[in-house]
Design an enzyme around this catalytic site. Structure first.
Site, PDB file in Angstrom:
ATOM      1  N   ASP A   1       0.793  -1.218   0.000  1.00 32.94           N
ATOM      2  CA  ASP A   1       0.000   0.000   0.000  1.00 32.94           C
ATOM      3  C   ASP A   1       0.831   1.277   0.000  1.00 32.94           C
ATOM      4  OD1 ASP A   1      -2.716  -0.443  -0.061  1.00 32.94           O
ATOM      5  OD2 ASP A   1      -2.982   0.793   1.754  1.00 32.94           O
TER       6      ASP A   1
ATOM      7  N   ALA B   1       3.914   1.761  -0.970  1.00 36.80           N
ATOM      8  CA  ALA B   1       4.618   1.955  -2.241  1.00 36.80           C
ATOM      9  C   ALA B   1       3.657   2.517  -3.286  1.00 36.80           C
ATOM     10  CB  ALA B   1       5.211   0.639  -2.709  1.00 36.80           C
ATOM     11  N   LYS B   2       2.484   1.908  -3.351  1.00 36.53           N
ATOM     12  CA  LYS B   2       1.503   2.278  -4.356  1.00 36.53           C
ATOM     13  C   LYS B   2       0.999   3.708  -4.138  1.00 36.53           C
ATOM     14  CE  LYS B   2      -2.380   0.011  -4.124  1.00 36.53           C
ATOM     15  NZ  LYS B   2      -3.190  -1.195  -3.947  1.00 36.53           N
TER      16      LYS B   2
ATOM     17  N   GLU C   1      -8.664  13.005  11.485  1.00 39.22           N
ATOM     18  CA  GLU C   1      -8.982  12.363  10.196  1.00 39.22           C
ATOM     19  C   GLU C   1     -10.452  11.982  10.182  1.00 39.22           C
ATOM     20  OE1 GLU C   1      -4.924  10.320   8.456  1.00 39.22           O
ATOM     21  OE2 GLU C   1      -6.169   9.125   9.782  1.00 39.22           O
TER      22      GLU C   1
ATOM     23  N   HIS D   1       4.749  11.750  14.418  1.00 38.59           N
ATOM     24  CA  HIS D   1       4.377  12.966  13.701  1.00 38.59           C
ATOM     25  C   HIS D   1       4.134  14.168  14.638  1.00 38.59           C
ATOM     26  CE1 HIS D   1       4.185  10.124  10.564  1.00 38.59           C
ATOM     27  NE2 HIS D   1       2.895   9.849  10.575  1.00 38.59           N
TER      28      HIS D   1
ATOM     29  N   ARG E   1      -1.761  26.136  10.058  1.00 41.02           N
ATOM     30  CA  ARG E   1      -2.588  25.077   9.483  1.00 41.02           C
ATOM     31  C   ARG E   1      -1.691  24.227   8.583  1.00 41.02           C
ATOM     32  NH1 ARG E   1      -8.105  23.915   7.660  1.00 41.02           N
ATOM     33  NH2 ARG E   1      -8.715  25.445   9.203  1.00 41.02           N
TER      34      ARG E   1
ATOM     35  N   ARG F   1     -16.649  14.953  17.183  1.00 40.66           N
ATOM     36  CA  ARG F   1     -15.408  15.657  17.508  1.00 40.66           C
ATOM     37  C   ARG F   1     -14.521  14.870  18.461  1.00 40.66           C
ATOM     38  NH1 ARG F   1     -16.147  19.988  20.479  1.00 40.66           N
ATOM     39  NH2 ARG F   1     -14.080  20.778  19.981  1.00 40.66           N
TER      40      ARG F   1
HETATM   41  C1  BG6 Z   1       0.615   7.592   8.859  1.00 37.40           C
HETATM   42  C2  BG6 Z   1      -0.295   6.836   9.762  1.00 37.40           C
HETATM   43  O1  BG6 Z   1       1.912   7.604   9.371  1.00 37.40           O
HETATM   44  O2  BG6 Z   1       0.164   8.913   8.734  1.00 37.40           O
HETATM   45  C3  BG6 Z   1      -1.711   6.880   9.239  1.00 37.40           C
HETATM   46  O3  BG6 Z   1       0.133   5.482   9.854  1.00 37.40           O
HETATM   47  C4  BG6 Z   1      -2.153   8.301   8.998  1.00 37.40           C
HETATM   48  O4  BG6 Z   1      -2.599   6.255  10.150  1.00 37.40           O
HETATM   49  C5  BG6 Z   1      -1.123   9.041   8.163  1.00 37.40           C
HETATM   50  O5  BG6 Z   1      -3.385   8.274   8.311  1.00 37.40           O
HETATM   51  C6  BG6 Z   1      -1.450  10.508   8.052  1.00 37.40           C
HETATM   52  O6  BG6 Z   1      -0.632  11.110   7.091  1.00 37.40           O
HETATM   53  P1  BG6 Z   1      -1.156  12.341   6.256  1.00 37.40           P
HETATM   54  O7  BG6 Z   1       0.028  12.778   5.473  1.00 37.40           O
HETATM   55  O8  BG6 Z   1      -2.291  11.854   5.426  1.00 37.40           O
HETATM   56  O9  BG6 Z   1      -1.584  13.348   7.271  1.00 37.40           O
END
Ligand code: BG6
Length: 494
Positions: free
Chosen positions: A16, A18-19, A215, A239, A365, A460
């Site tokens: 996934d 890679a694709k 998300e 992140h 943002r 939320r």
């Molecule tokens: C990935 C997580 O590292 O980052 C995912 O494994 C998440 O769960 C994704 O959806 C979010 O990345 P971005 O760039 O779409 O904010």
């Protein structure tokens, strides 16, 4: 810098990542002339498939809006080949080596970039087989690796111990793709290139900092992976912590990668581990209208799962600049919107002349729709002295309407080709970040009576969220019903 004679080998080429990310990013670089001249892109994975089938996959997430791009994609495909083989034996890697040599034929020195888009379980064996069978004799080797880098401090160190004999730190590029995002890369410039931000960037002026990741979709299809990790390991330890680090670190001596990473490590070492009392966790349930499934309705998720799909937690930094300032991290799947942002809330202005005047906020943002804006009090034009909340607004789509914002993966792969480590995670940095999260993760894993709070898909988050953030000092102000005018984000037509 890798110039000519370079092979990029994508391990896990049928997967996934890679694709969806690696091939589109490689193609983006290729068509803009950023890949080394004569580059070859070779895929390797277990799935058996013929060349046509492989190219179909490579192309599956690449858009070709114009004839020119379509043509460039064909050129890209002409440098792409695929070899299938197992991950846990030497022989298939010897077979791969034959293919590599054939592709490199006639060249004295060749560089090889190994891009590991692999599930963690095969990570160590593949890196060993590569070193034994495919390490370039002459030329430069680089290995790009993707998270998860372990599940806690111990397993991360184990992984490091396994890689260390084979791959030098300067050959290793640990990706955290948030470090490739335009707005994240802007943090150091905003902070250190603007005196007015720099001067107020501390506990005397800043009340609290929120870093939010939302998300609007659940873990559909990825439940198996996700359940083992949960939201804290999936996006917060990496992140969001990276964003926090860039917001909080001291000014590096220069923009060189080691100067930057030295400062990042320093601030992480000043952070005590997260205390469970400063954490809430949640798990999504069926949406209120019943159309979206709850987390546990996924067949790949155990029925008893306590896995958090939402978490909010508060981190502190014990140094002169930040002591006492809460850094509130929030992350969740299956929420009401897609949004990643940093919200820095300044302290109240001293009392006296105003009654209830809202606080300043600086918002970065990250996505979607990159922008930086400051919520600012101003006089409402007219004859009275009434105040209103307004904004200083840098919206990229409007201000930089002619510029394309690169994909995070494009930016990072290019850095790796250039040998620039600034936006990759260093070994000691990784260690320091796991140290901050590991006690909490073990506490949550071990205490079976701790249940995540339910929240409906599309909401939320857990109902207690607002009280939670308020309890750390965040003041929500709906003064004059202020809303950031998203419409101003439309490109200026004038
Ligand atoms: C990935 C997580 O590292 O980052 C995912 O494994 C998440 O769960 C994704 O959806 C979010 O990345 P971005 O760039 O779409 O904010």
């Amino acid at each position: 810098e890798l110039k000519n004679n370079t092979i990029i080998l994508v391990l896990g080429a049928s997967g996934d990542l890679a694709k969806k990310k690696t091939f589109p990013a490689l193609f983006g670089l290729f068509r803009n002339g950023f890949l080394p001249k004569g580059v070859k892109v070779i895929g390797y994975a277990r799935t058996k498939m013929d060349h046509a089938e492989y190219l179909k996959r490579v192309k599956s997430h690449i858009k070709t809006p114009t004839k020119e791009i379509e043509q460039q994609l064909e050129e890209f495909c002409s440098v792409a080949t695929y070899v299938s083989g197992l991950y846990d034996q030497d022989e298939p890697f010897q077979n791969l080596e034959k293919h590599l040599q054939k592709v490199e034929e006639g060249q004295k020195e060749t560089n090889r970039v190994f891009y590991m888009a692999l599930p963690p379980s095969v990570f160590i064996p593949v890196s060993e087989h590569l070193k034994r069978n495919n390490y370039p004799e002459k030329g430069i080797a680089r290995i790009i690796i993707e998270k998860p880098f372990g599940k806690d401090l111990e397993s991360s160190r184990e992984l490091d111990r396994a890689l260390r004999p084979n791959w030098k730190e300067e050959e290793t590029f640990r990706i955290d793709h948030y470090l490739g995002k335009e707005m994240v890369k802007n943090i150091l410039i905003l902070r250190f290139g603007n005196e007015f931000f720099g001067a107020t960037w501390n506990r005397n002026h800043i009340d609290n900092v929120q870093i939010t990741f939302k998300e609007p979709f659940g873990t559909e299809g990825r439940g198996g992976y996700f359940d083992e990790f949960g939201i804290i390991r999936d996006v917060m330890q990496n992140h969001l912590l990276q964003v926090l680090t860039l917001l909080a670190m001291e000014r590096p001596i220069s923009f060189s990668s080691e100067d930057i990473r030295d400062e990042k490590v320093r601030v992480l070492r000043g952070m005590p581990s997260i205390e469970p009392k400063n954490v809430i966790i949640g798990q999504y349930e069926k949406s209120l209208d019943g159309t979206k499934p709850g987390y546990k309705e996924d067949d790949t998720v155990p029925k008893e799962s306590r896995c958090p799909t939402f978490a909010s937690m508060v981190a502190y930094i014990k140094n002169e600049r930040w002591d006492g300032v809460p850094f509130i991290l929030k992350a969740g799947k299956a929420l009401n919107e897609q949004k990643t942002e940093v919200r820095i809330q300044y302290k109240d202005v001293t009392s006296g002349i105003f009654k209830d005047i809202p606080r300043n906020e600086l918002v970065l943002r990250v996505q979607p729709n990159e922008s930086v804006y400051i919520k600012m009090n101003s006089k409402l034009p007219g004859l009275s002295m009434q105040t209103t909340v307004t904004e200083l607004d840098l919206t990229y789509r409007r201000r930089f309407s002619d510029l394309k914002i690169p994909e995070a993966y494009e930016s990072l792969i290019l850095d790796a080709l250039k040998g620039d480590h600034s936006n990759f995670v260093r070994d000691d940095e990784l260690d320091a970040s796991w140290r901050i999260f590991t006690p909490l993760l073990h506490y949550l894993d071990d205490n079976k009576e701790i249940m995540p709070m339910g929240y409906p898909y599309g909401s939320r988050g857990p109902a207690v969220l607002d009280d939670f953030t308020a309890s750390y000092g965040y003041k929500f102000s709906d003064a004059a019903g202020y809303q950031w005018p998203v419409t101003s984000a439309e490109p200026n037509k004038l």
